[in-house]
Scaffold this motif. Sequence first.
Motif, PDB file in Angstrom:
ATOM      1  N   MET A  49      -4.142   0.595   2.528  1.00 54.90           N
ATOM      2  CA  MET A  49      -4.145   0.345   1.102  1.00 54.90           C
ATOM      3  C   MET A  49      -3.245  -0.846   0.789  1.00 54.90           C
ATOM      4  N   THR A  50      -3.769  -1.681  -0.050  1.00 55.07           N
ATOM      5  CA  THR A  50      -2.970  -2.824  -0.499  1.00 55.07           C
ATOM      6  C   THR A  50      -2.503  -2.561  -1.923  1.00 55.07           C
ATOM      7  N   THR A  51      -1.436  -3.225  -2.272  1.00 57.98           N
ATOM      8  CA  THR A  51      -0.934  -3.078  -3.636  1.00 57.98           C
ATOM      9  C   THR A  51      -1.727  -3.998  -4.554  1.00 57.98           C
ATOM     10  N   LYS A  52      -1.545  -3.783  -5.831  1.00 56.99           N
ATOM     11  CA  LYS A  52      -2.254  -4.586  -6.824  1.00 56.99           C
ATOM     12  C   LYS A  52      -1.868  -6.053  -6.705  1.00 56.99           C
ATOM     13  N   LYS A  53      -0.604  -6.312  -6.459  1.00 57.48           N
ATOM     14  CA  LYS A  53      -0.116  -7.686  -6.341  1.00 57.48           C
ATOM     15  C   LYS A  53      -0.709  -8.356  -5.105  1.00 57.48           C
ATOM     16  N   GLN A  54      -0.814  -7.628  -3.988  1.00 58.06           N
ATOM     17  CA  GLN A  54      -1.411  -8.183  -2.778  1.00 58.06           C
ATOM     18  C   GLN A  54      -2.891  -8.499  -2.996  1.00 58.06           C
ATOM     19  N   ARG A  55      -3.577  -7.603  -3.692  1.00 60.74           N
ATOM     20  CA  ARG A  55      -4.997  -7.844  -3.998  1.00 60.74           C
ATOM     21  C   ARG A  55      -5.150  -9.095  -4.866  1.00 60.74           C
ATOM     22  N   GLN A  56      -4.267  -9.248  -5.847  1.00 57.13           N
ATOM     23  CA  GLN A  56      -4.335 -10.424  -6.719  1.00 57.13           C
ATOM     24  C   GLN A  56      -4.120 -11.709  -5.930  1.00 57.13           C
TER      25      GLN A  56
ATOM     26  N   TRP B 111     -13.537  -1.407  -4.522  1.00 55.91           N
ATOM     27  CA  TRP B 111     -14.619  -0.548  -4.023  1.00 55.91           C
ATOM     28  C   TRP B 111     -14.539  -0.413  -2.509  1.00 55.91           C
ATOM     29  N   LYS B 112     -14.189  -1.514  -1.833  1.00 53.48           N
ATOM     30  CA  LYS B 112     -14.063  -1.499  -0.373  1.00 53.48           C
ATOM     31  C   LYS B 112     -12.934  -0.580   0.067  1.00 53.48           C
ATOM     32  N   GLU B 113     -11.801  -0.628  -0.656  1.00 51.27           N
ATOM     33  CA  GLU B 113     -10.664   0.212  -0.305  1.00 51.27           C
ATOM     34  C   GLU B 113     -10.973   1.696  -0.468  1.00 51.27           C
TER      35      GLU B 113
END
Length: 144
Positions: free
Chosen positions: A1-8, A57-59
Amino acid sequence: MTTKKQRQQMVAKKTESEKIRILKIMRDAEIYTLTLDPLIESYLDIFEIYQTMYMEWKEKGFPVTQRHTNKAGATNNSKHPLAQQVETWSDKKTKALDFLGLTNKAKAGKIVTGGSSVRKDEELERPKAVVDELAAHRNKWRKS
């Protein structure tokens, strides 16, 4: 799982590389003009939203459906909201690419493949229509 900041950050990187890719394709095809910049920015916004939804969706493991319990207590399967969003934004992304002239749909009618066998100083003659016996017989009786 990535954090929201990493996804951004990942989405920002992908968006920047997509911008470079689109500009390179358009310059190579000689279809880039400054007037297309607003369309390109719009496409990049759509691309960014699409990537964000796709990564979420992938996560979650690409679930197609989710279980929903209504007020009556019945549990039903319904299409997953992220699946719907990815589909919607994918369609919007394709339409934006079409507006930019980057799909093969826009080019199909404009490109003529192969060269003509007729020289420029020659005139092309159309072949005369061949009338077979059955057509001649029909024409004979239609005229009477």
